[in-house]
Design a protein around this motif. Structure first.
Motif, short mmCIF file in Angstrom:
data_model
loop_
_atom_site.label_atom_id
_atom_site.label_comp_id
_atom_site.label_asym_id
_atom_site.label_seq_id
_atom_site.Cartn_x
_atom_site.Cartn_y
_atom_site.Cartn_z
N CYS A 305 56.28 -55.01 -27.83
CA CYS A 305 55.74 -55.22 -26.47
C CYS A 305 56.50 -54.31 -25.49
CB CYS A 305 55.97 -56.65 -25.98
SG CYS A 305 55.33 -57.91 -27.04
N ILE A 351 59.68 -54.20 -33.31
CA ILE A 351 60.79 -53.71 -32.48
C ILE A 351 60.95 -54.67 -31.30
CG2 ILE A 351 61.70 -51.76 -31.15
CD1 ILE A 351 59.83 -49.92 -32.55
N ALA A 404 64.88 -54.43 -16.46
CA ALA A 404 64.19 -53.22 -16.88
C ALA A 404 64.98 -52.58 -18.03
CB ALA A 404 64.08 -52.25 -15.72
N SER A 405 64.35 -52.50 -19.17
CA SER A 405 65.02 -52.00 -20.37
C SER A 405 65.25 -50.49 -20.28
CB SER A 405 64.12 -52.31 -21.57
OG SER A 405 64.78 -52.02 -22.75
C1 F6R Z 1 60.40 -53.33 -19.51
C2 F6R Z 1 60.85 -54.36 -20.41
C3 F6R Z 1 59.85 -55.11 -21.19
C4 F6R Z 1 60.34 -55.37 -22.61
C5 F6R Z 1 59.36 -56.27 -23.36
C6 F6R Z 1 59.77 -56.48 -24.80
O1 F6R Z 1 61.47 -52.71 -18.86
O2 F6R Z 1 62.02 -54.62 -20.52
O3 F6R Z 1 58.63 -54.46 -21.19
O4 F6R Z 1 60.49 -54.16 -23.26
O5 F6R Z 1 59.29 -57.52 -22.72
O6 F6R Z 1 61.03 -57.04 -24.89
P1 F6R Z 1 61.84 -57.01 -26.25
O7 F6R Z 1 62.15 -55.61 -26.58
O8 F6R Z 1 63.06 -57.83 -25.98
O9 F6R Z 1 60.96 -57.64 -27.30
#
Ligand code: F6R
Length: 612
Positions: A305, A351, A404-405
């Motif tokens: 996602c 992932i 924010a990733s």
């Molecule tokens: C955007 C963000 C989200 C995550 C998403 C998946 O900056 O952080 O879009 O990437 O919610 O999260 P994970 O990788 O923890 O499964």
């Protein structure tokens, strides 16, 4: 998403659990509350809509909130608005049991109807309150709290991580999980429960990760874990191998900025120990696959996602290019419901930075139920996805707190590129390419640092677009997902509408949007499609779009068609995303910061999305 913290021991619980939920603020929330049992064995509840600071301000004098046992919660509203009434903890009718909950009780309406028919009076709109009354109902019948919790949970459909205290047992917490993470922290004559290690790491590094359908009953001296069917469980104690500094901002204004600046190190950590230069290949031992099994792989599905999905798209491009294995990339939320076809010799990768994303976890389970071998690429050690996968690769990015990733993406892409070379070298990829890849990958951390050194310049450029209402991001090939990622970063923290497109697609529609007010951020690096993308840029310029170009160092001609240029070092095509994303992360960060927005906790967002 919601956060849970609980404490039982000899110390005053209130400051400990308040500090604990503050450490979970990054996950996103809109109300908070605590329950404590005081020295007179009375259950006291305090809750407030808004921030934890509002809750703290609303608390009475410390002597009225002191007790050696307490639970605290941050709520991210799902059922019912973020009001004080809907905030957790919730109580049963006679106010003896207090409960906090992460997750969603899917059959809450039916359960609520039945309980209301039995004279239970509900005060909130939440699904959670049903659980409290249900436990209260069985407790009345059985007079045994653990049994009551077990009976109640047997009737529940959905996901939960819960913690409960009851004034009849003033030194005991009961906590349980199914689908939502929950850990037990082990201290000296004290215990903690939490939904996330960061809430308790200042107190202890010894933890037990509860599994689905397990319930822990804990007092200050000991604990017992049973299943929902009352079988005793012997659990493994794990040692957390990171320390508190990794969840503190240090010299940085925001976690997001700190994490962007950590990337030279985090990318290095993602490939350290995984390169085999003498064989021009890589190793990913955590997959647990033999060479024979790796050779048999005919197809990959990569599911994720958000930002992790962007990493998957980059991975597709790299794996198909180097290993010549077809890769399907899909949103986890779609994959889980569409009855995917998983042919023989397909391996599935999920992932997830957090390892807890509900949709990704459900997709993993769906793929496994169809007989596929599923591997996780995760950051959080011991997370549900890491545990439920058949094998996997940790990205070792360190704790990511900013909603924010950022650093997770570059580490995920690094791991995917290692996978591509591993699979490629067993097929037709030449040793010359393998060697070049390794040589170039080793140089990436230093090249990222060079881009970071240009931070002030990027901040100035951010100032030129901070008042925009829209922005367009363009890229091609391996940099197209980076355009998507740049747009996502900008919109989620600055609330500026932004879209990412493959550059050549622009003329099929989005070009209609371009005028003198539209910033167009283009990744135009010196590679085989450079000339094509420059033509796309000319089309933007002809319509007076304001072009910001991410270009390769030394490309002087690009200045003629750009309002601003951000240079990045040259590298091989498959590794370009590791560099091209950095200025876009910084650009989004500075735009949001210049707009005085809450960069680390953007509105409506949660760090780890543990509901559907
Ligand atoms: C955007 C963000 C989200 C995550 C998403 C998946 O900056 O952080 O879009 O990437 O919610 O999260 P994970 O990788 O923890 O499964």
């Amino acid at each position: 998403m919601c956060g849970i913290v609980g404490y039982v021991g000899n110390r005053n619980a209130t400051p400990i659990i308040i500090e604990g939920i503050k450490r979970l603020e990054y996950r996103g929330y809109d109300s908070a509350g605590i329950a404590i049992i005081n020295k007179e064995h009375e259950l006291k509840i305090f809750k407030e809509a808004g921030k934890i600071i509002d809750l703290e301000r609303s608390l009475p004098a410390p002597n009225e909130t002191s007790g050696n046992i307490g639970i605290a919660h941050t709520r991210w509203a799902t059922h019912g608005e973020p009001t004080t009434t809907n905030a957790h903890p919730h109580t049963n009718c006679c106010n003896t049991i207090a409960l906090i909950h992460n997750g969603i009780i899917e059959n809450y309406k039916i359960l609520r109807k039945k309980l209301e028919a039995e004279d239970h009076i509900f005060v909130s709109e939440t699904d959670t309150e049903v659980l409290t009354h249900l436990i209260g109902h069985f407790y009345r019948e059985e007079n045994n709290l653990l049994l009551a919790v077990q009976e109640a949970l047997k009737l529940v459909e959905g996901a939960y991580g819960i913690a409960i205290i009851c004034s009849d047992f003033p030194d005991q917490i009961i906590a349980a999980r199914k689908g939502s993470p929950l850990i037990l922290g082990i201290g000296k004559n004290e215990f903690f429960v939490a939904s996330d290690v960061s809430a308790i790491i200042i107190h202890t590094k010894r933890v037990i990760y509860l599994q689905d359908n397990e319930i822990v009953t804990v007092n200050k001296n000991n604990f017992e874990i049973t299943t929902i069917n009352n079988k005793i469980v012997t659990a493994k104690v794990s040692e957390i191998d990171w320390d508190v500094s990794s969840i503190e901002k240090g010299e940085y204004k925001h976690f997001m900025l700190k994490e962007i600046f950590e990337q030279p190190k985090s990318v290095g950590n993602a490939f350290r120990g995984r390169l085999i230069p003498e064989l021009s290949t890589t190793r990913l031992g955590g997959l647990g696959l033999t060479e024979e099994e790796l050779r048999q792989v005919e197809r990959l599905h990569i599911i994720a996602c958000g930002t992790s999905w962007h990493a998957a798209l980059i991975g597709k491009n790299i794996i198909e290019g180097l290993a010549r294995i077809p890769v399907e990339v899909e949103y986890a939320s779609e994959y889980r419901y569409r009855n995917p076809i998983i042919p023989d010799n397909t391996v599935v990768f999920v992932i997830s930075q957090s390892g807890e994303t509900a949709d990704t976890l459900a997709a993993l389970r769906e793929a496994k139920s169809k007989g596929a071998r599923v591997f996780g690429i995760t950051n959080v050690v011991g997370s549900t996805i890491a545990r439920e996968s058949d094998g996997g690769v940790y990205i070792h990015a360190g704790t990511e707190i900013g909603v924010a990733s950022t650093k997770a993406l570059t580490s995920q892409v690094t791991v995917l590129s290692l996978l591509a070379v591993l699979l490629g070298r067993m097929r037709n990829l030449s040793s010359t390419y393998g060697t070049t890849f390794i040589e170039e990958l080793i140089k990436i951390p230093e090249k990222i640092q060079r881009i970071l050194d240009n931070n002030e310049e990027i901040k100035k450029i951010a100032g030129t677009i901070k008042d925009s209402t829209n922005a367009l991001y363009l890229g091609r090939g391996v940099n197209y997902p980076i355009a998507l990622e740049g747009a996502l970063k900008l919109k989620e923290i600055s609330y500026i509408h932004a879209e990412g497109y493959p550059a050549a697609e622009m003329k099929h529609g989005p070009i209609a949007l371009i005028d003198k007010n539209m910033p167009v951020i283009v990744i135009a690096l010196k590679d085989v499609i450079y000339d094509k993308i420059v033509s796309n840029l000319e089309e933007v310029k002809a319509r007076k779009g304001r072009i910001i170009t991410i270009a390769t160092e030394g490309d002087e001609t690009i200045k003629d068609i750009s309002e601003n240029v951000i240079y990045i070092p040259q590298t091989i095509n498959v590794l370009q995303p590791l560099l091209s994303v950095i200025p876009l992360q910084l650009l989004a960060y500075h735009v949001a910061d210049l707009r005085n927005l809450d960069v680390d906790q953007p509105r409506n967002l949660a760090k780890s999305v543990t509901v559907e």
